[in-house]
Design a protein around this motif. Structure first.
Motif, PDB file in Angstrom:
ATOM      1  N   GLU A 117      40.391  34.123  42.313  1.00  0.00           N
ATOM      2  CA  GLU A 117      41.065  34.633  43.503  1.00  0.00           C
ATOM      3  C   GLU A 117      42.501  35.074  43.200  1.00  0.00           C
ATOM      4  OE1 GLU A 117      38.756  32.162  47.052  1.00  0.00           O
ATOM      5  OE2 GLU A 117      40.477  31.286  46.043  1.00  0.00           O
ATOM      6  N   GLN A 138      43.219  37.335  48.946  1.00  0.00           N
ATOM      7  CA  GLN A 138      42.668  36.362  48.013  1.00  0.00           C
ATOM      8  C   GLN A 138      43.724  35.590  47.235  1.00  0.00           C
ATOM      9  OE1 GLN A 138      39.439  37.550  45.525  1.00  0.00           O
ATOM     10  NE2 GLN A 138      38.245  38.415  47.190  1.00  0.00           N
ATOM     11  N   GLY A 197      43.799  31.657  46.547  1.00  0.00           N
ATOM     12  CA  GLY A 197      43.811  31.146  45.184  1.00  0.00           C
ATOM     13  C   GLY A 197      44.947  30.167  44.953  1.00  0.00           C
ATOM     14  N   THR A 253      33.828  34.623  49.722  1.00  0.00           N
ATOM     15  CA  THR A 253      34.557  35.272  48.634  1.00  0.00           C
ATOM     16  C   THR A 253      33.866  35.040  47.296  1.00  0.00           C
ATOM     17  OG1 THR A 253      36.657  34.978  49.804  1.00  0.00           O
ATOM     18  CG2 THR A 253      36.779  35.415  47.454  1.00  0.00           C
TER      19      THR A 253
END
Length: 429
Positions: A155, A344, A348, A45
C-alpha cells in the motif's frame, strides 16, 4: 460495583443524563469506527475486488451489537465490530470460490459459535482452555498479524523499484500521527490512534492532491447499502469453508479474553453472568447475520472495553445507542464516498503499526501466560504453526470430483491444536 441492569456510573449508582448518554455513545462510535471500516478497505485493496462494503460493515456492526445485547439480556456492555482475524482468510476464500463462498463460510463461523455456546451450556467451559492453550493461540495471532505485513508494504509502495515521494511522505505522517497519539494521547485519544492517523494522513494527502473528491461531491445524502440478496448471491464451497472457519478458534479465545478484561473493569464476572454460553451465542448470531447481509465477521472490540474503563460507565444503553448511530452512518452517501477515497499510502502507514500490534498481541499472550519454551513440546507446537502459517503451506485432498484445500493460517491452527493434544509431554530425568 456496577448495578444489575448495567446502566449506571461505575462505583456511584448514579444514572448518566440523556445528554451524557449521547456523548458517551459517540465516544464508543469513534472507538469502533476506524477498525470497523478498515477491514473492508484492506480486504478490497489486497484482493483487488469489491468483496466487502463499508456501509454494510457498519450496519452489521450495529445490528450485531444489538443482537448481542438481547442474547445477554442487557447484562454485558460489549460492542461488536469487524474482525481483523478474518482478513487474510477472506482474501484466500475469495481466491478459492469467489465472493459468495466467503459469506457462506462466515455464516458457518457464526453457526460454529452457536454450537459451541450450546455445548458450553451443557458441559461448562473448562475444555476450551485445554483445546486452545496460550501456546496455540499466541502463535496463531502472530501469524494473523505477520501474514498481513506484505499488504502494508504494498500500500505504501515500498515493494516497487521507484516510489513517489508523496507516497512516502503521506505514509510517514500517517504512521507518525498514529504513534504519537498511541504513546502520548490522553483519554479517548489513546483509544482511537488509528482513526486519528487516518484523518491526519487523509488531510495531508488531500493537500498534496492525492484525493479524488468527485464521488463525494456527487453522492446522495442518503444511500442504501449494497446488501447481499439472501439465498441468491451465495455459493457453498467446502475449500473456502475450511480456509475460513478454523479461525473461529482464535476469535473465540479473543472473545473470552475481552470478557475477562471487562469483568475486571465492571466488577462482575461476565463469564458467569450472563455466562459464556450467552455471550458466544450473541457473537455467533451477530456474525451469522453480518455474513447473511454481506458483511465481515463480528468480534468483541477491546477499544470499546477501554472506553468503559476510562469513562467509568458500563451502560448497555450507551452501547445500544452507539450501535444505532453506526447504522445511521451507514446510510450516509457522502461519508461512504469520503471513506472510499482514502489513499493507499495512508492505509499503508497506519497498517505498519496495526499489523505489528496484532502480532505483538500474540507475543504478549505467550509472555503473560509464561509459556515455558524450555519445554520442547511447546517449541514444537509454536515453531510448526509459525512456519506453516507464514510459509504459504497448503494441503489439498481430492476424492472423486470433490477437492478440498486447507492453507495458511487455517492449516496452522488445525495442526497446532492437534500437536498440542497428541504430542506427549517431555519427560525429564
Amino acid at each position: 460495583m456496577v448495578e444489575e441492569n448495567s446502566n449506571m456510573l461505575l462505583g456511584t449508582g448514579d444514572k448518566p443524563s440523556p445528554l451524557r448518554w449521547i456523548l458517551l455513545a459517540i465516544q464508543h462510535v469513534c472507538a469502533m469506527f476506524g477498525a470497523t471500516i478498515l477491514v473492508p478497505i484492506v480486504v478490497n485493496t489486497t484482493a483487488g475486488a469489491d468483496i466487502l462494503s463499508i456501509p454494510v460493515a457498519l450496519v452489521s456492526s450495529g445490528l450485531g451489537t444489538l443482537i448481542y445485547l438481547v442474547c445477554t439480556r442487557n447484562r454485558s456492555p460489549v460492542y461488536l465490530g469487524s474482525s481483523f482475524a478474518f482478513i487474510a482468510p477472506m482474501i484466500a476464500g475469495y481466491a478459492i470460490g469467489g465472493t459468495g463462498s466467503v459469506f457462506t463460510a462466515l455464516m458457518v463461523v457464526g453457526i460454529v459459535y452457536v454450537i459451541i455456546s450450546l455445548i458450553i451450556r451443557v458441559t461448562g467451559s473448562g475444555w476450551i482452555n485445554k483445546l486452545l492453550p496460550p501456546v496455540v493461540v499466541g502463535p496463531m495471532i502472530m501469524v494473523i498479524g505477520l501474514s498481513l505485513a506484505p499488504t502494508a508494504i504494498s500500500e505504501i509502495g515500498l515493494d516497487l523499484t521507484t516510489i513517489p515521494w508523496q507516497n512516502l511522505l503521506v505514509a510517514f505522517i500517517s504512521f507518525l500521527a498514529t504513534v504519537i497519539v498511541a504513546v502520548r494521547g490522553r483519554g479517548i485519544q489513546q483509544v482511537i490512534p488509528f482513526l486519528i492517523g487516518i484523518i491526519v494522513g487523509y488531510i495531508v494527502a488531500a493537500v498534496l492532491g492525492m484525493v479524488d473528491f468527485t464521488q463525494a461531491l456527487t453522492a446522495n445524502v442518503i444511500e442504501i447499502p449494497k446488501f447481499y440478496m439472501p439465498f441468491m448471491n451465495y455459493n457453498l464451497n467446502f475449500a473456502a469453508i475450511l480456509t475460513i472457519v478454523p479461525i473461529a478458534l482464535v476469535t473465540m479465545v479473543e472473545h473470552v479474553g475481552d470478557h475477562k478484561v471487562l469483568s475486571e473493569i465492571i466488577g462482575r464476572d461476565l463469564i458467569e453472568d450472563p455466562g459464556l454460553q450467552r455471550t458466544l451465542l450473541g457473537d455467533g448470531l451477530a456474525t451469522f447475520l453480518a455474513a447473511f447481509l454481506g458483511g465481515p465477521a463480528n468480534t468483541t472490540y477491546g477499544e470499546n472495553t477501554s472506553v468503559v474503563g476510562m469513562t467509568r460507565v458500563a451502560s448497555t444503553y450507551v452501547i445500544g445507542l452507539a450501535a444505532i448511530i453506526a447504522i445511521i452512518f451507514a446510510f450516509s452517501g457522502h461519508l461512504t464516498a469520503l471513506l472510499t477515497a482514502i489513499p493507499q499510502p495512508v492505509l499503508g502507514g497506519i497498517s505498519v503499526l496495526l499489523y505489528g500490534f496484532i502480532c505483538v498481541n500474540g507475543l504478549k499472550i505467550l509472555i503473560n501466560s509464561q509459556v515455558d519454551f524450555n519445554n520442547t513440546k511447546n517449541v514444537v507446537v509454536a515453531a510448526t504453526m509459525l512456519v506453516l502459517g507464514l510459509g504459504g503451506a497448503a494441503l489439498s485432498i481430492a476424492y472423486g470430483d470433490l477437492s478440498i484445500s486447507i492453507s495458511g493460517m487455517s492449516l496452522a491452527a488445525i495442526i497446532g491444536v492437534l500437536l498440542n493434544l497428541l504430542v506427549p509431554e517431555e519427560k525429564h530425568e
